[in-house]
Design an enzyme around this catalytic site. Structure first.
Site, mmCIF file in Angstrom:
data_model
loop_
_atom_site.group_PDB
_atom_site.id
_atom_site.type_symbol
_atom_site.label_atom_id
_atom_site.label_comp_id
_atom_site.label_asym_id
_atom_site.label_seq_id
_atom_site.Cartn_x
_atom_site.Cartn_y
_atom_site.Cartn_z
ATOM 1 N N ASP A 1 0.820 -1.019 0.304
ATOM 2 C CA ASP A 1 -0.077 0.549 -0.373
ATOM 3 C C ASP A 1 1.305 1.293 -0.203
ATOM 4 O O ASP A 1 1.865 1.555 0.948
ATOM 5 C CB ASP A 1 -1.133 -0.073 1.168
ATOM 6 C CG ASP A 1 -2.024 0.758 1.668
ATOM 7 O OD1 ASP A 1 -2.539 1.734 0.869
ATOM 8 O OD2 ASP A 1 -1.908 1.379 2.479
ATOM 9 N N THR B 1 -3.403 5.666 -3.734
ATOM 10 C CA THR B 1 -2.096 6.693 -3.060
ATOM 11 C C THR B 1 -0.982 6.386 -3.884
ATOM 12 O O THR B 1 -0.117 7.313 -4.166
ATOM 13 C CB THR B 1 -1.643 5.902 -1.617
ATOM 14 O OG1 THR B 1 -2.186 4.829 -1.691
ATOM 15 C CG2 THR B 1 -2.109 6.514 -0.902
ATOM 16 N N THR B 2 -0.759 5.365 -4.702
ATOM 17 C CA THR B 2 0.576 5.020 -5.555
ATOM 18 C C THR B 2 0.611 5.671 -7.478
ATOM 19 O O THR B 2 0.849 6.078 -6.894
ATOM 20 C CB THR B 2 0.706 3.188 -5.731
ATOM 21 O OG1 THR B 2 -0.081 2.520 -4.499
ATOM 22 C CG2 THR B 2 1.906 2.710 -6.107
ATOM 23 N N ASP C 1 -8.911 0.338 2.687
ATOM 24 C CA ASP C 1 -9.114 1.012 1.124
ATOM 25 C C ASP C 1 -10.225 0.472 0.395
ATOM 26 O O ASP C 1 -11.206 1.615 0.037
ATOM 27 C CB ASP C 1 -8.073 0.187 0.124
ATOM 28 C CG ASP C 1 -6.711 1.398 0.461
ATOM 29 O OD1 ASP C 1 -6.451 1.997 1.247
ATOM 30 O OD2 ASP C 1 -5.967 0.578 -0.672
#
Length: 557
Positions: free
Chosen positions: A60, A93-94, A393
């Site tokens: 994550d 987020t990535t 998530d």
């Protein structure tokens, strides 16, 4: 010759001009490269050792960057990005970091050609507006009630995570829990508060398949007197208190001098009567279960067990709030203010179960709960932590869809469509901004390109054929299937992304890139001014007393 004038102190270091730009871009690219391999379903895991020597194994983006200590200020602000993304929408987020890194990377060429940073930023902002317009065009609305679509959606959002190997399990848990706590605000709006009303309890042991959503609350407590009180009650009447059921102690130390023996007995009797009085006020409402956030004395315990009432003491405030949401009870501050309407009757079952060597109290099968608990079981602590992160998530994704039920294609298809449309539009952009605008269009391709790299397919071929298919901004749904690396129609494969997440990703990435580009001076080595004569005293560690060991402050929620 004039003597050189010293403006800054010797200890400060100042870098300015193009040097700073290049350093910032290098730093951001370094951060992006750390987590580039964690994008997509075929992603690698990262193993991090934290300060206390524990390990975190995750892919994550946010969890990784949270653990890393960086020295460079630009890298720090990149890490902030993924945190804001995580708080805002909980997913992507990535992609934010990869996209921002790419935006800065393509800007480097222009800075070398002496473009002014504000020109580049202006072009980027235009590109962002057009990109959001494209998103609006290709987004499709989805019915929140349709469970199959929701499942496909949440699954495709967490298929990049570690738990995707457990099939629908996590997606089911996420959809169930968010649909329970959703509150209608009217006007077709729904509010889902994940943090407050969904509690994730991790209990090591058992198998992951035993994880489930409880329509109610589970707390790590046992009844006060297990031998005398019932541990299983069907349709309990629940009273929630946040006052102590023991004799009031003086606020500060009180000394009472007693001369006669009988006065001492009177004092004791007064204490007993006080407690009996309180208990009778509560028992008047014939509860089956009394839960208090504070203490409960032995005497009160005796009265309750005589009346066949189970009691639980020292429950955390947050848990108490969840219980009140679940069973419809009102938390009462003083026993003499109790009313019939404050008694919670919504719960179907109260029971205490034992997992391993701990007891857990369940208040479940509630009629219309507005709070729930997700019970996670699994082999090890590390596994459970990772599952919990993925569940967070997944819940954020389903929350976003409940709030804004729009979908865009996943698998890099959205980015390619945006990229193709921007390339077309770039010909109509006038003046010097045209080139950075075009570069921004190219930068969007970073996401599908990284996906292809992580699948291990021939990147150049895949990208060329994808660009060909997207050439005129049509075939918006063609993208890469992240598992196989095959070019496929995202609609058939059910690979979706939430519109909220995508829009937020683009906005955050481009705004951050603009911010970093506009920095042209870094002054470091500034010392904090200390008050004269103030010596730093080492701060004493705070010692817990046993009576506040169960308090809220110590346990960070």
């Amino acid at each position: 010759m004039h003597a050189p004038v010293l403006v800054l102190k010797d200890s400060t270091k100042r870098e300015s001009g193009s040097k700073v730009h290049h350093a910032n871009i290098q730093a951001s690219k370094a951060v992006a490269d750390i987590i580039r391999t964690t994008l997509g379903p075929r992603s690698m895991l990262k193993m991090l050792l934290d300060a206390s020597g524990g390990i975190v194994v995750t892919n994550d983006g946010n969890a990784i960057l949270r653990e890393i200590d960086v020295a460079h200020p630009a890298a720090k602000s990149m890490i902030e990005l993924s945190r804001t993304q995580d708080e805002e929408v909980g997913d992507g987020t990535t992609s934010v970091i990869v996209l921002a890194g790419e935006m800065l990377h393509v800007a480097e060429a222009f800075l070398d050609k002496n473009y002014h940073p504000t020109v580049i930023c202006r072009a980027y902002n235009n590109a962002l507006e057009d990109a959001i317009a494209v998103l609006d065009k290709i987004a499709m609305t989805v019915d929140v009630k349709d469970r199959a679509t929701m499942l496909g959606l949440v699954k495709s959002c967490i298929s990049t995570k570690f738990t995707s190997q457990f099939g629908d399990l996590i997606a089911d848990l996420a959809i169930d829990s968010t649909s329970i706590v959703g509150v209608d605000l009217g006007h077709g709006l729904r509010e889902v508060d994940i943090k407050k009303y969904i509690k994730v309890e991790k209990v090591p042991g058992g198998q992951l398949e035993d994880s489930r959503v409880l329509r109610g609350v589970m707390i790590n407590k046992d009844v006060v007197a297990p031998s005398k009180m019932r541990r299983k009650i069907v349709n309990p009447r629940i009273i929630l208190l946040d006052c102590p059921l023991e004799y009031k102690k003086g606020e500060n130390q009180t000394n009472a001098e007693i001369v006669r023996e009988e006065d001492w007995e009177i004092l004791l009797r007064m204490e007993e009567e006080y407690i009996e009085n309180i208990c009778m006020q509560i028992l008047k409402f014939k509860p089956d279960l009394v839960i208090t956030e504070k203490g409960l004395s032995d005497l009160a315990c005796h009265y309750f067990s005589k009346a066949g009432v189970s009691a639980i003491r020292r429950v955390r405030k947050t848990d108490n709030n969840r219980i009140s949401k679940a069973c419809g009870a009102v938390i009462v501050n003083r026993p003499d203010e109790l009313q019939e309407s404050d008694v919670g009757t919504g719960a179907g079952l109260f029971e205490v179960k034992k997992f391993g060597d701990e007891f857990f109290a369940f208040i479940v099968d509630c009629k219309d709960p507005k709070a729930c608990t997700v019970l996670l079981r699994g082999a090890s602590k590390d596994l459970l932590n990772e599952v919990e992160r993925n569940l967070q998530d997944a819940m954020s994704v389903s929350r976003n869809i409940i709030k804004n039920p729009k979908l865009v294609p996943g698998g890099g298809a959205t980015e390619l469509t945006v990229s193709a449309t921007l390339k077309q539009k770039s010909s109509s952009v006038e003046g010097i901004e045209k080139w950075p605008y075009e570069a921004a269009a190219l930068a969007f391709e970073a996401i599908p390109r990284t996906l292809a790299q992580n699948c291990g397919v021939n990147v150049i071929r895949t990208m060329t054929s994808l660009q060909g298919k997207h050439a005129n901004g049509e075939n918006a749904w063609i993208g890469i299937d992240g598992n196989t690396g095959v070019i496929a129609d995202m609609k058939e494969r059910q690979i979706w992304d939430s519109y909220t997440v995508k829009a937020q990703t683009f906005k955050t990435a481009i705004e951050a890139a603009c911010m970093l580009l506009r920095i042209d001076d870094i002054v470091s080595g500034i010392k904090k001014k200390q008050a004269p004569g103030a010596t730093q005293a080492p701060s004493k560690p705070k010692i817990e007393q046993e009576d506040d060991a169960d308090n809220e402050q110590i346990i960070p929620e």
